[in-house]
Write an enzyme that holds these catalytic residues in place. Structure first.
Site, mmCIF file in Angstrom:
data_model
loop_
_atom_site.group_PDB
_atom_site.id
_atom_site.type_symbol
_atom_site.label_atom_id
_atom_site.label_comp_id
_atom_site.label_asym_id
_atom_site.label_seq_id
_atom_site.Cartn_x
_atom_site.Cartn_y
_atom_site.Cartn_z
ATOM 1 N N THR A 18 -4.796 -20.032 -6.150
ATOM 2 C CA THR A 18 -4.092 -21.207 -6.941
ATOM 3 C C THR A 18 -4.930 -21.853 -8.117
ATOM 4 O O THR A 18 -4.654 -22.763 -8.716
ATOM 5 C CB THR A 18 -3.846 -22.486 -6.037
ATOM 6 O OG1 THR A 18 -4.959 -22.812 -5.621
ATOM 7 C CG2 THR A 18 -2.851 -21.965 -5.153
ATOM 8 N N ASP A 47 -4.998 -20.182 -0.672
ATOM 9 C CA ASP A 47 -6.358 -20.518 -1.008
ATOM 10 C C ASP A 47 -6.276 -21.540 -2.205
ATOM 11 O O ASP A 47 -5.611 -21.179 -3.411
ATOM 12 C CB ASP A 47 -7.143 -19.264 -1.383
ATOM 13 C CG ASP A 47 -8.471 -19.892 -1.941
ATOM 14 O OD1 ASP A 47 -9.386 -20.190 -0.877
ATOM 15 O OD2 ASP A 47 -8.896 -19.743 -3.060
ATOM 16 N N TYR A 52 -10.180 -27.044 -8.291
ATOM 17 C CA TYR A 52 -9.016 -26.631 -9.077
ATOM 18 C C TYR A 52 -7.948 -27.918 -9.667
ATOM 19 O O TYR A 52 -7.329 -28.547 -8.742
ATOM 20 C CB TYR A 52 -8.072 -25.709 -8.346
ATOM 21 C CG TYR A 52 -8.971 -24.290 -7.875
ATOM 22 C CD1 TYR A 52 -9.920 -24.141 -8.290
ATOM 23 C CD2 TYR A 52 -8.092 -23.607 -6.766
ATOM 24 C CE1 TYR A 52 -10.771 -22.940 -7.873
ATOM 25 C CE2 TYR A 52 -8.941 -22.422 -6.333
ATOM 26 C CZ TYR A 52 -10.190 -22.236 -6.943
ATOM 27 O OH TYR A 52 -10.617 -21.090 -6.322
ATOM 28 N N TYR A 191 -11.244 -12.683 -4.725
ATOM 29 C CA TYR A 191 -10.450 -13.481 -5.560
ATOM 30 C C TYR A 191 -10.290 -12.725 -6.954
ATOM 31 O O TYR A 191 -11.218 -11.918 -7.191
ATOM 32 C CB TYR A 191 -10.945 -15.080 -5.753
ATOM 33 C CG TYR A 191 -12.524 -15.132 -6.534
ATOM 34 C CD1 TYR A 191 -12.440 -15.056 -7.937
ATOM 35 C CD2 TYR A 191 -13.460 -15.477 -5.759
ATOM 36 C CE1 TYR A 191 -13.723 -15.391 -8.413
ATOM 37 C CE2 TYR A 191 -14.896 -15.849 -6.206
ATOM 38 C CZ TYR A 191 -14.824 -15.817 -7.406
ATOM 39 O OH TYR A 191 -16.104 -15.767 -8.125
ATOM 40 N N GLY A 198 -7.907 -10.692 -20.359
ATOM 41 C CA GLY A 198 -8.728 -10.453 -21.523
ATOM 42 C C GLY A 198 -8.723 -8.914 -21.520
ATOM 43 O O GLY A 198 -8.098 -8.105 -20.841
ATOM 44 N N LEU A 200 -11.098 -6.871 -20.179
ATOM 45 C CA LEU A 200 -11.387 -6.260 -18.973
ATOM 46 C C LEU A 200 -10.036 -5.888 -18.072
ATOM 47 O O LEU A 200 -9.598 -4.989 -17.610
ATOM 48 C CB LEU A 200 -12.303 -7.014 -18.117
ATOM 49 C CG LEU A 200 -12.518 -6.378 -16.391
ATOM 50 C CD1 LEU A 200 -13.172 -5.155 -16.667
ATOM 51 C CD2 LEU A 200 -13.399 -7.348 -16.042
ATOM 52 N N ARG A 202 -7.060 -5.924 -19.257
ATOM 53 C CA ARG A 202 -6.183 -4.716 -19.915
ATOM 54 C C ARG A 202 -6.527 -3.486 -19.660
ATOM 55 O O ARG A 202 -6.078 -2.369 -19.663
ATOM 56 C CB ARG A 202 -6.255 -5.031 -21.503
ATOM 57 C CG ARG A 202 -5.378 -6.501 -21.868
ATOM 58 C CD ARG A 202 -4.792 -6.411 -23.285
ATOM 59 N NE ARG A 202 -6.273 -6.641 -24.188
ATOM 60 C CZ ARG A 202 -6.766 -7.615 -24.508
ATOM 61 N NH1 ARG A 202 -6.570 -8.701 -23.888
ATOM 62 N NH2 ARG A 202 -7.976 -7.583 -25.270
#
Length: 282
Positions: A18, A47, A52, A191, A198, A200, A202
């Protein structure tokens, strides 16, 4: 090495993250529907963390789980390191419970290593267990040395999980941390299993090795990345999405099984490190 609900059932092989959810009121309904879609499809581990959105994600989870059997869900939250001592952890836990509209957490994690001694945090976690406010406790973002220290303190063997960043493009934990956790019977919550946004991400989703496997199975590249982690014993990925269609795709990946040849192809394209590297958090 699996998570079990209060009702005695094992959780789905993929959970729901989340991070960044609940922070924009205009997106709340779609994000709530995504979580509910995931739960209905068997992703009953959710989670979240007090960090958050400073509790906003916990509130979103609290609204999303209404109408579901609580004992069949597995709710996880995390405490800030500076709140993980005797002066603050009990209030932090109660605040998380209130926001999530539940009277217990299935798992409560130390979000990362801070200034509070691990022994003090463990002692407090065990007290929360004794009070019935949590069913188990664990850690997040702890590397090998920290885990060894944790396991050596009184009660440290009670650690039920370590949540770390782990995906096809970031395999550093496979060299030392993953074997240590496996030896101790401690599962890994992975996670960012699809990598963050970004270049990485792609590079992973568009890589020819990943796309070839996706085409062969008639699935998405993201599902290939999840299937790669599912092939690792003791690893439970927790992808985050605010869209119901993606939640459904994530849940469908629980049924995927890559062949040895396909796993070998991914291993060649994204080899694991042959030496210890710092724990990745991006």
């Amino acid at each position: 090495m699996e998570f079990v609900t209060a009702a005695g059932g094992a959780v789905g092989r993929i959970g729901q993250g989340t991070w960044y959810l609940g922070e924009h009121p205009a997106k709340a309904e779609a994000e709530r529907n995504a979580l509910r879609t995931g739960m209905e499809a068997g992703m009953n581990l959710i989670d979240t963390a007090e960090m958050y959105g400073e509790g906003a994600a916990e509130e979103l989870v609290g609204s999303a789980i209404q109408g579901f059997e609580r004992q069949e869900l597995y709710l996880v939250s995390k405490v800030y390191p500076f709140n993980a001592g005797r002066e603050r952890i009990f209030v932090s836990c109660e605040n998380s419970l209130r926001r999530m509209r539940t009277d217990y957490l299935d798992l409560y994690l130390l979000h990362w290593r801070g200034g509070v001694p691990l022994a003090e945090t463990v002692e407090c976690m065990e007290e929360l267990k004794a009070k019935g406010r949590i069913r188990a406790w664990g850690v997040s973002n702890l590397d090998v040395a920290d885990m060894q220290e944790l396991l050596a303190v009184p009660g440290g063997q009670g650690c039920a999980a370590n949540q770390v960043l782990y995906h096809l493009g970031s395999r550093g934990i496979e060299f030392r941390l993953l074997p240590l956790l496996a030896k101790q019977g401690i599962p890994v919550m992975a996670y960012c299993p699809l990598a963050q946004a970004g270049k990485l991400r792609r590079g992973l989703l568009a890589h020819s090795a990943v796309q070839k496997i996706a085409f062969a199975h008639g699935i998405s590249s993201a599902q290939v990345l999840l299937a790669f982690l599912l092939a690792r014993p003791g690893v439970l990925p927790i992808p985050r999405t605010g869209r119901a269609v993606h939640a459904g795709e994530n849940a469908a990946a629980m049924q995927l099984q890559l062949s040895e040849a396909e796993l070998a192809a991914l291993d060649r394209a994204f080899p694991a490190p042959t030496r210890k590297v710092p724990l990745d958090i991006q």
